[in-house]
Design an enzyme around this catalytic site. Structure first.
Site, short mmCIF file in Angstrom:
data_model
loop_
_atom_site.label_atom_id
_atom_site.label_comp_id
_atom_site.label_asym_id
_atom_site.label_seq_id
_atom_site.Cartn_x
_atom_site.Cartn_y
_atom_site.Cartn_z
N ASN A 4 -18.11 -8.18 -25.35
CA ASN A 4 -19.10 -9.25 -25.13
C ASN A 4 -19.46 -9.83 -26.50
O ASN A 4 -20.11 -9.18 -27.30
CB ASN A 4 -20.35 -8.64 -24.46
CG ASN A 4 -21.51 -9.62 -24.39
OD1 ASN A 4 -21.35 -10.82 -24.64
ND2 ASN A 4 -22.69 -9.10 -24.06
N LYS A 6 -21.46 -12.26 -27.12
CA LYS A 6 -22.81 -12.82 -27.20
C LYS A 6 -22.75 -14.24 -27.82
O LYS A 6 -21.80 -14.96 -27.54
CB LYS A 6 -23.73 -11.87 -27.96
CG LYS A 6 -23.63 -10.45 -27.38
CD LYS A 6 -24.66 -9.49 -27.85
CE LYS A 6 -24.45 -8.14 -27.17
NZ LYS A 6 -25.47 -7.17 -27.49
N HIS A 90 -27.16 -9.26 -17.92
CA HIS A 90 -27.20 -8.58 -19.22
C HIS A 90 -28.66 -8.42 -19.65
O HIS A 90 -29.48 -9.32 -19.42
CB HIS A 90 -26.41 -9.36 -20.27
CG HIS A 90 -26.22 -8.57 -21.53
ND1 HIS A 90 -27.21 -8.46 -22.48
CD2 HIS A 90 -25.18 -7.82 -21.96
CE1 HIS A 90 -26.77 -7.68 -23.46
NE2 HIS A 90 -25.55 -7.28 -23.16
N GLU A 92 -30.15 -8.80 -22.38
CA GLU A 92 -30.70 -9.87 -23.22
C GLU A 92 -31.14 -11.05 -22.36
O GLU A 92 -32.09 -11.75 -22.70
CB GLU A 92 -29.65 -10.28 -24.28
CG GLU A 92 -29.56 -9.23 -25.37
CD GLU A 92 -28.19 -9.08 -26.01
OE1 GLU A 92 -27.36 -10.00 -25.90
OE2 GLU A 92 -27.96 -8.02 -26.62
N GLU A 163 -26.01 -0.14 -19.61
CA GLU A 163 -26.31 -0.49 -21.00
C GLU A 163 -27.78 -0.19 -21.28
O GLU A 163 -28.65 -1.05 -21.04
CB GLU A 163 -26.03 -1.98 -21.25
CG GLU A 163 -24.58 -2.36 -21.09
CD GLU A 163 -24.21 -3.57 -21.94
OE1 GLU A 163 -23.22 -3.46 -22.68
OE2 GLU A 163 -24.93 -4.57 -21.92
N GLY A 169 -27.21 -2.84 -29.95
CA GLY A 169 -27.40 -3.44 -31.27
C GLY A 169 -28.24 -2.62 -32.21
O GLY A 169 -28.68 -3.10 -33.25
N SER A 209 -23.92 0.02 -28.71
CA SER A 209 -23.50 0.59 -29.99
C SER A 209 -22.19 1.39 -29.91
O SER A 209 -22.03 2.39 -30.61
CB SER A 209 -24.62 1.45 -30.60
OG SER A 209 -25.73 0.64 -30.94
#
Ligand code: 13P
Length: 246
Positions: A4, A6, A90, A92, A163, A169, A209
């Site tokens: 991904n 992003k 996702h 985010e 996730e 991150g 990560s």
């Protein structure tokens, strides 16, 4: 094994990535490889990945096929551009950029499936939920609201990505044990709603990560069917190392 990107890379960067990445995975045939670039890069990614076996996906869609929805893109549109997959829900998008709720996730998943895309539905708990021992409650709730409303036929065509938000991150990867237990919980929810065979056939990816130096421990877990990689998928060499460890 999925990457991904992003909100990174231009169409030019995308072309460069595939020139470097393709030779590194030329002999890989033990797993599927999917890259999720920004929507603007999908046509370049599709062209650059032609005849490589690498599939391309979108990072988000809106649930309507078309209409007065400024700034949105439909499943049919990314399908027509050559995408075969799409990320849905996702973290985010759930927590930062769009406040997507479980009901939105269900509608987007149904839209993706109607357009012939394979949706990767992302679930996972936030740091405070993790610390409070509420991870399982969150996963049960996200499954009930975003996934349980699918038909059996639809469920057979999805992939789920676990996730944990605290691992995304942050450099703080979930231990193989934590990831494996979360995957088991998701699989048991799938079994209750869709039956044993459907649950066993469900592919569950881990994301958060993932790096070349922790991929082997994760992939040793039978419960982990693959990974959804953010930062480390931007670099052809590190993503190739991860793919090869699958
Ligand atoms: P990182 O690998 O950068 O932690 O991102 C994970 C992720 O969000 C993939 O969708």
């Amino acid at each position: 094994m999925a990457g991904n990107w992003k909100m990174y890379k231009t169409p030019q960067d995308t072309a460069r990535f595939f020139i470097d990445f393709r030779p590194l995975i030329a002999n890989v045939n033990h797993c599927e490889i999917v890259i999720f670039p920004p929507a603007i890069d999908i046509p370049e990614a599709v062209a650059s990945a032609a005849n490589s076996g690498i599939a391309i996906g979108g990072q988000n869609i809106y649930w309507a096929a078309e209409g007065a929805f400024t700034g949105e893109i439909s499943a049919q549109m990314i399908r027509a551009a050559g995408a075969a997959w799409v990320l849905v829900g996702h973290s985010e998008r759930r927590h930062h950029v769009a406040h997507e709720a479980d009901g939105d996730v269900l509608k987007k998943t149904q839209a993706a499936l109607s357009a012939g895309l394979t949706p990767v539905i992302c679930v996972g708990e936030k740091l405070e939920e993790h610390k409070a021992g509420k991870a399982n409650d969150v996963l049960v709730r996200q499954f009930a609201g975003g996934i349980a409303g699918l038909t059996e036929e639809q469920f057979a065509r999805i992939v789920i990505a676990y996730e944990p938000v605290w691992a995304i991150g942050t450099g703080q990867v979930a231990t193989p044990d934590i990831a494996s237990n979360a995957h088991k919980l998701i699989r048991s929810e799938a079994e209750k709603r869709f039956g044993d065979t459907a649950a066993q056939q469900l592919r569950i990816l881990y994301g958060g990560s993932v790096k070349p130096d922790n991929i082997q421990g994760l992939m040793r877990e039978p419960e982990i069917d693959g990974t959804l990689v953010g930062g480390a998928s931007l670099d052809p060499e590190s993503f190739a190392e991860i793919v090869k460890a699958a």
